[in-house]
Motif scaffolding. Sequence first.
Motif, mmCIF file in Angstrom:
data_model
loop_
_atom_site.group_PDB
_atom_site.id
_atom_site.type_symbol
_atom_site.label_atom_id
_atom_site.label_comp_id
_atom_site.label_asym_id
_atom_site.label_seq_id
_atom_site.Cartn_x
_atom_site.Cartn_y
_atom_site.Cartn_z
ATOM 1 N N TRP A 63 4.270 -12.207 -21.206
ATOM 2 C CA TRP A 63 3.806 -11.305 -20.158
ATOM 3 C C TRP A 63 4.312 -9.879 -20.338
ATOM 4 O O TRP A 63 3.567 -8.935 -20.043
ATOM 5 C CB TRP A 63 4.124 -11.867 -18.778
ATOM 6 N N PRO A 64 5.536 -9.669 -20.835
ATOM 7 C CA PRO A 64 5.934 -8.286 -21.124
ATOM 8 C C PRO A 64 5.033 -7.644 -22.190
ATOM 9 O O PRO A 64 4.684 -6.471 -22.078
ATOM 10 C CB PRO A 64 7.381 -8.415 -21.616
ATOM 11 N N ALA A 65 4.632 -8.412 -23.200
ATOM 12 C CA ALA A 65 3.729 -7.879 -24.222
ATOM 13 C C ALA A 65 2.356 -7.570 -23.632
ATOM 14 O O ALA A 65 1.724 -6.561 -23.981
ATOM 15 C CB ALA A 65 3.600 -8.865 -25.381
ATOM 16 N N VAL A 66 1.888 -8.412 -22.727
ATOM 17 C CA VAL A 66 0.609 -8.167 -22.054
ATOM 18 C C VAL A 66 0.691 -6.871 -21.238
ATOM 19 O O VAL A 66 -0.232 -6.053 -21.260
ATOM 20 C CB VAL A 66 0.214 -9.362 -21.156
ATOM 21 N N ALA A 67 1.803 -6.673 -20.556
ATOM 22 C CA ALA A 67 1.985 -5.456 -19.755
ATOM 23 C C ALA A 67 2.029 -4.212 -20.646
ATOM 24 O O ALA A 67 1.416 -3.184 -20.317
ATOM 25 C CB ALA A 67 3.253 -5.561 -18.923
ATOM 26 N N VAL A 68 2.731 -4.307 -21.764
ATOM 27 C CA VAL A 68 2.803 -3.170 -22.684
ATOM 28 C C VAL A 68 1.415 -2.876 -23.256
ATOM 29 O O VAL A 68 0.998 -1.713 -23.351
ATOM 30 C CB VAL A 68 3.829 -3.431 -23.815
ATOM 31 N N GLY A 69 0.687 -3.923 -23.616
ATOM 32 C CA GLY A 69 -0.677 -3.730 -24.124
ATOM 33 C C GLY A 69 -1.577 -3.077 -23.091
ATOM 34 O O GLY A 69 -2.347 -2.168 -23.400
ATOM 35 N N GLY A 70 -1.484 -3.519 -21.848
ATOM 36 C CA GLY A 70 -2.277 -2.910 -20.778
ATOM 37 C C GLY A 70 -1.877 -1.472 -20.511
ATOM 38 O O GLY A 70 -2.729 -0.611 -20.281
ATOM 39 N N ALA A 71 -0.578 -1.213 -20.582
ATOM 40 C CA ALA A 71 -0.090 0.160 -20.373
ATOM 41 C C ALA A 71 -0.534 1.078 -21.502
ATOM 42 O O ALA A 71 -0.724 2.279 -21.286
ATOM 43 C CB ALA A 71 1.434 0.163 -20.256
ATOM 44 N N ALA A 72 -0.705 0.556 -22.698
ATOM 45 C CA ALA A 72 -1.207 1.362 -23.814
ATOM 46 C C ALA A 72 -2.722 1.527 -23.736
ATOM 47 O O ALA A 72 -3.266 2.575 -24.088
ATOM 48 C CB ALA A 72 -0.819 0.719 -25.139
ATOM 49 N N LEU A 73 -3.396 0.498 -23.257
ATOM 50 C CA LEU A 73 -4.862 0.526 -23.194
ATOM 51 C C LEU A 73 -5.378 1.556 -22.190
ATOM 52 O O LEU A 73 -6.342 2.266 -22.474
ATOM 53 C CB LEU A 73 -5.384 -0.864 -22.823
ATOM 54 N N LEU A 74 -4.753 1.666 -21.053
ATOM 55 C CA LEU A 74 -5.240 2.559 -19.993
ATOM 56 C C LEU A 74 -5.319 4.020 -20.427
ATOM 57 O O LEU A 74 -6.388 4.632 -20.310
ATOM 58 C CB LEU A 74 -4.387 2.409 -18.730
ATOM 59 N N PRO A 75 -4.251 4.628 -20.954
ATOM 60 C CA PRO A 75 -4.391 6.034 -21.353
ATOM 61 C C PRO A 75 -5.341 6.231 -22.529
ATOM 62 O O PRO A 75 -5.994 7.273 -22.626
ATOM 63 C CB PRO A 75 -2.972 6.477 -21.706
ATOM 64 N N VAL A 76 -5.466 5.239 -23.399
ATOM 65 C CA VAL A 76 -6.428 5.359 -24.502
ATOM 66 C C VAL A 76 -7.849 5.378 -23.944
ATOM 67 O O VAL A 76 -8.677 6.208 -24.336
ATOM 68 C CB VAL A 76 -6.236 4.223 -25.528
ATOM 69 N N ALA A 77 -8.143 4.471 -23.022
ATOM 70 C CA ALA A 77 -9.476 4.429 -22.415
ATOM 71 C C ALA A 77 -9.783 5.736 -21.679
ATOM 72 O O ALA A 77 -10.885 6.290 -21.809
ATOM 73 C CB ALA A 77 -9.579 3.246 -21.458
ATOM 74 N N LEU A 78 -8.812 6.246 -20.931
ATOM 75 C CA LEU A 78 -9.012 7.512 -20.225
ATOM 76 C C LEU A 78 -9.218 8.658 -21.213
ATOM 77 O O LEU A 78 -10.090 9.509 -21.005
ATOM 78 C CB LEU A 78 -7.825 7.814 -19.315
ATOM 79 N N GLY A 79 -8.437 8.680 -22.275
ATOM 80 C CA GLY A 79 -8.573 9.727 -23.289
ATOM 81 C C GLY A 79 -9.939 9.714 -23.944
ATOM 82 O O GLY A 79 -10.537 10.764 -24.183
ATOM 83 N N VAL A 80 -10.452 8.518 -24.217
ATOM 84 C CA VAL A 80 -11.790 8.407 -24.809
ATOM 85 C C VAL A 80 -12.838 8.944 -23.838
ATOM 86 O O VAL A 80 -13.750 9.682 -24.233
ATOM 87 C CB VAL A 80 -12.095 6.947 -25.206
ATOM 88 N N HIS A 81 -12.719 8.599 -22.567
ATOM 89 C CA HIS A 81 -13.693 9.087 -21.588
ATOM 90 C C HIS A 81 -13.632 10.610 -21.447
ATOM 91 O O HIS A 81 -14.671 11.279 -21.405
ATOM 92 C CB HIS A 81 -13.468 8.419 -20.227
ATOM 93 N N TYR A 82 -12.414 11.166 -21.379
ATOM 94 C CA TYR A 82 -12.284 12.613 -21.241
ATOM 95 C C TYR A 82 -12.809 13.341 -22.478
ATOM 96 O O TYR A 82 -13.499 14.362 -22.362
ATOM 97 C CB TYR A 82 -10.832 13.022 -20.972
ATOM 98 N N ALA A 83 -12.504 12.811 -23.663
ATOM 99 C CA ALA A 83 -12.995 13.436 -24.900
ATOM 100 C C ALA A 83 -14.516 13.374 -24.968
ATOM 101 O O ALA A 83 -15.175 14.342 -25.380
ATOM 102 C CB ALA A 83 -12.379 12.750 -26.114
ATOM 103 N N ASN A 84 -15.086 12.269 -24.545
ATOM 104 C CA ASN A 84 -16.535 12.120 -24.545
ATOM 105 C C ASN A 84 -17.180 13.096 -23.569
ATOM 106 O O ASN A 84 -18.208 13.709 -23.877
ATOM 107 C CB ASN A 84 -16.915 10.685 -24.208
#
Length: 89
Positions: A46-67
């Motif tokens: 679960w800590p790895a899942v949380a870290v993965g989710g915490a990394a995924l969110l800013p990447v997804a936001l960055g992709v949307h903003y760049a687009n």
Amino acid sequence: MRTAIVGRQFRALWLAARPSQVALIALVYAHGVGMARALTATAVSWPAVAVGGAALLPVALGVHYANEYADVETDRMTERTPFSGGSGA
């Protein structure tokens, strides 16, 4: 006056983030975690899942903003849908 400007900026950032799409990304991530839990004999970290989710969110936001930035001119000429044509922010 300053509060109104900050409010408009926050609203533009919120709309450009396309929160419904970010929620769908999180749902797909959670589905993947569920599949991993169901299909493997090992316990999910679960800590790895949380870290993965915490990394995924800013990447997804960055992709949307760049687009939004890259496609602003093209998006003005198209009809918006929930998945294409920009956020309109």
